[in-house]
Write a protein that holds these residues in place. Sequence first.
Motif, PDB file in Angstrom:
ATOM      1  N   THR A  81      10.506 -11.186   4.465  1.00  0.00           N
ATOM      2  CA  THR A  81       9.448 -10.660   5.309  1.00  0.00           C
ATOM      3  C   THR A  81       8.996  -9.307   4.775  1.00  0.00           C
ATOM      4  N   SER A  82       7.986  -8.755   5.413  1.00  0.00           N
ATOM      5  CA  SER A  82       7.484  -7.445   4.984  1.00  0.00           C
ATOM      6  C   SER A  82       8.558  -6.372   5.118  1.00  0.00           C
ATOM      7  N   SER A  83       9.339  -6.414   6.196  1.00  0.00           N
ATOM      8  CA  SER A  83      10.403  -5.426   6.374  1.00  0.00           C
ATOM      9  C   SER A  83      11.494  -5.603   5.320  1.00  0.00           C
ATOM     10  N   ILE A  90       5.831   4.054   1.297  1.00  0.00           N
ATOM     11  CA  ILE A  90       5.205   2.759   1.563  1.00  0.00           C
ATOM     12  C   ILE A  90       4.541   2.805   2.930  1.00  0.00           C
ATOM     13  N   GLN A  91       3.215   2.617   2.952  1.00  0.00           N
ATOM     14  CA  GLN A  91       2.467   2.648   4.204  1.00  0.00           C
ATOM     15  C   GLN A  91       2.365   1.276   4.860  1.00  0.00           C
ATOM     16  N   ARG A 127       0.868  -1.181   0.000  1.00  0.00           N
ATOM     17  CA  ARG A 127       0.000   0.000   0.000  1.00  0.00           C
ATOM     18  C   ARG A 127       0.901   1.226   0.000  1.00  0.00           C
ATOM     19  N   ILE A 128       0.827   2.010  -1.063  1.00  0.00           N
ATOM     20  CA  ILE A 128       1.786   3.094  -1.290  1.00  0.00           C
ATOM     21  C   ILE A 128       1.041   4.414  -1.437  1.00  0.00           C
ATOM     22  N   SER A 129       1.516   5.422  -0.739  1.00  0.00           N
ATOM     23  CA  SER A 129       0.980   6.778  -0.885  1.00  0.00           C
ATOM     24  C   SER A 129       1.806   7.508  -1.935  1.00  0.00           C
ATOM     25  N   TYR A 130       1.128   8.055  -2.928  1.00  0.00           N
ATOM     26  CA  TYR A 130       1.823   8.724  -4.030  1.00  0.00           C
ATOM     27  C   TYR A 130       1.478  10.208  -4.006  1.00  0.00           C
ATOM     28  N   ASN A 131       2.512  11.050  -3.899  1.00  0.00           N
ATOM     29  CA  ASN A 131       2.336  12.509  -3.919  1.00  0.00           C
ATOM     30  C   ASN A 131       3.287  13.087  -4.957  1.00  0.00           C
ATOM     31  N   ARG A 139      -2.632  10.034  -3.928  1.00  0.00           N
ATOM     32  CA  ARG A 139      -3.251   8.797  -4.395  1.00  0.00           C
ATOM     33  C   ARG A 139      -2.717   7.619  -3.599  1.00  0.00           C
ATOM     34  N   LEU A 140      -3.557   6.671  -3.359  1.00  0.00           N
ATOM     35  CA  LEU A 140      -3.146   5.408  -2.760  1.00  0.00           C
ATOM     36  C   LEU A 140      -3.032   4.370  -3.864  1.00  0.00           C
ATOM     37  N   ILE A 141      -1.873   3.768  -3.985  1.00  0.00           N
ATOM     38  CA  ILE A 141      -1.607   2.784  -5.024  1.00  0.00           C
ATOM     39  C   ILE A 141      -1.387   1.428  -4.369  1.00  0.00           C
ATOM     40  N   LEU A 142      -2.000   0.410  -4.945  1.00  0.00           N
ATOM     41  CA  LEU A 142      -1.806  -0.956  -4.484  1.00  0.00           C
ATOM     42  C   LEU A 142      -0.909  -1.664  -5.496  1.00  0.00           C
ATOM     43  N   LEU A 143       0.258  -2.094  -5.051  1.00  0.00           N
ATOM     44  CA  LEU A 143       1.257  -2.707  -5.932  1.00  0.00           C
ATOM     45  C   LEU A 143       1.550  -4.121  -5.455  1.00  0.00           C
ATOM     46  N   GLY A 144       1.490  -5.072  -6.349  1.00  0.00           N
ATOM     47  CA  GLY A 144       1.793  -6.454  -6.020  1.00  0.00           C
ATOM     48  C   GLY A 144       3.146  -6.859  -6.578  1.00  0.00           C
TER      49      GLY A 144
END
Length: 762
Positions: free
Chosen positions: A185-187, A207-208, A160-164, A172-177
Amino acid sequence: MFVFLLVILVSSVMATTMEPEVEDFKGLVDELDIFSTKNLANNWIEGKYPISRNCESDLSRYVRALKNQELWALKADDATGRYTNGFFWGNSYFLGSATECTYISQDYSKRNQKIQVPSEVEEFNAEPHWRTKSTPIGQNVWEPYTNDKAPYDMGFFTMRISYNSSISPRSRLILLGVCLPNSCTSSDVKFVAKLAASESAAKSTTIQKIKDQHNLYDMYSDPVFWILFGVSSIVFLLMLAGTGYDYYLTRRFQKGKKAIYDPEANPKLDQISNGNHQKVINACHGKVYIPVPVADSIINGSLAVNNNNDHENPVRPPSPETLKLNVYEELLLSFSVRANLRTICDDSVGRDTISTVHGLRAISMVWVILGHTCIVIFKYSDNMEYRKIVEKRFLFQTITNGAFSVDTFFFMGGLLVSFLYFRTNAKGDLRKLTQGRPGFVAGTLKFLGFLAYRFCRLTAPYMFVLGVVEITMKWFHANSVFEPPTADHENCPNYWWRNLLYINTLFPVDQMCMIWSWYVADDTQFYIVGAVMLILATNHFKIAAFSVVTLLVSSWLTTGYIALANNHMPSSDDPLALFDKIYDKPWTRLGPYLIGMSVGYLLFKTDCKIKMSKATVVLGWLLSAMCLLSLLYGLYEAELAPMTAAAYSSLSHSAWALGLSWIVIACSTGYGGYVNKILSAPILYPFSRVTYCAYLVHPIVIRLTAMHADAPMHLGKDTVMITFLGQVVLSYFLSFVISVSFEAPVVSMLKILAPRKRKRIQ
């Protein structure tokens, strides 16, 4: 000569200095290059970055495979999301393919089997990892080589990414796979994403949250799943036993034995006899009994009727055998699938109901499903800007103003509560309601009876569906590439008791479980208010009427004040914009229910017999049509002043109920014409009777459609319509299942266990 050369040199230097610098063009591909395996391969240095050891080792292997163009690595790159097109058209989903990523680690292809095609000719292409097989009909079958399987498990990570950026007018909130080794791991992925982002994208993105598949939800360890499983198993066994006993009694009738039963004390036996034969009425021991004839009479489909004039074929006295079901047998028969389906699909209505309500209820339910379908599909689409275009179209106001469909339900709820209360209990005489008891005691008992009946009737299917919502949303939260539309996976385990008490609308919406259940809570709270008004009206009608008017005006004033204080503009704002302040609160939606109660009392008082002139009828239909159509389409391209907008927000729901009032009154008193024929069509009765279960279950079906996909939908009128029709069919199928399993048995048991009923049986 020297001076000449010097002049030329100075001129060239000056021309060079004065020329503006030409910057490299950077398009959207560079600006939105949020995760690129090319950048990752160029920036990756093994042993340099603070990530886990296993992830580092697997990533190094992945980078080498990318550089060597190994097929499994190319597949992983192919499964990773990236910007393609439609960013300014509302595409915020760069998801790739979670399904493709999942199967990279699995040996799903049949490489050891040859394709048996006559005259098959194999041609190897120039690429080292692919081959083609040409068939006689001109088809090319592409087969991967044996190195297409990843050497370790691959995992799909959703970021889940915040784009400015200056290119976007708003954040905008972007969902990237991304498809990466499952050992990360996530980190780890968050750090890797910095290496894979272009310079422009790194500056404009944050990256949120990153969701991985390491902590998958295990429903078999969830106690709620086992509670649902246990309840479902018990109900299923009861349905088998009840249906089997139903068939046993039916066979007993058909064997030719003479038997008698009391239809009032044993309505289940009367239901089993199917009511298709003429009934022979005899006096026996001071009660009315119905003899069950011999088998050949049933086969012939008719019975001899004792009309006291037939002396040639007198009806024989009933045999001593008397069929009488005890309470346990009646309760068991309440779970009979055949009996419940027969009740639901019955094409007749009793005198104590209003047939027009069936049509209004069925149509409104389809309208609700359409509105909820559009809400969810719009959320998970790759062209969300298209919504702004269709919302400006005239007919789309039907969906925008779909909230009036709920007002129809509130209106019908008040109408039926009032009409049925007076009709079934009073039978035309309000004095019978007191039954000789003191007013306060009688009123209290009736109020408690109201609440007990309502709670028992609604709660069984409600709590079952709520459990299903909790389980499914936990699963989607862990497995779907999309984010859940609401936080049911967190709210339902914590706040389910609010739903059980029907008070969930008294709390903030972000704490609400099963958000669409707000209607059930409001309708139950209205039911309590209505019960008080009806009981009060038994002996103090004027006080009850004054209370209804006071509550109605108070609701209008409260809604208008809230709308004005929040500058709510119904002509331009989203209908759900003030969900937590106006949309779901009982004090703002009470109007239609009270108007429905008033109409119900009017129909009871007049016994559905009102004489009207032709002019009155025509004027009534014109005013009703104008009222309803103006509410649906009157705000099209309209600009309202703040006071006008507040007044509209305050009065529109009650105005909708007034428009419906004429339809119900006209159809119930013989002035409905074709409208009454449509709304009272028997084909609508079964769908009307399962409306409650359809309302509970249809959002689950809609979420299944969206959350199971690994790519967003593309909006279009044909796509939306086909999706909507499929959801209507599946929603009603499931509603019949839930109604037969939970709602209908409970309603039947309540009738059996009612005090008056038990007295007759005993």
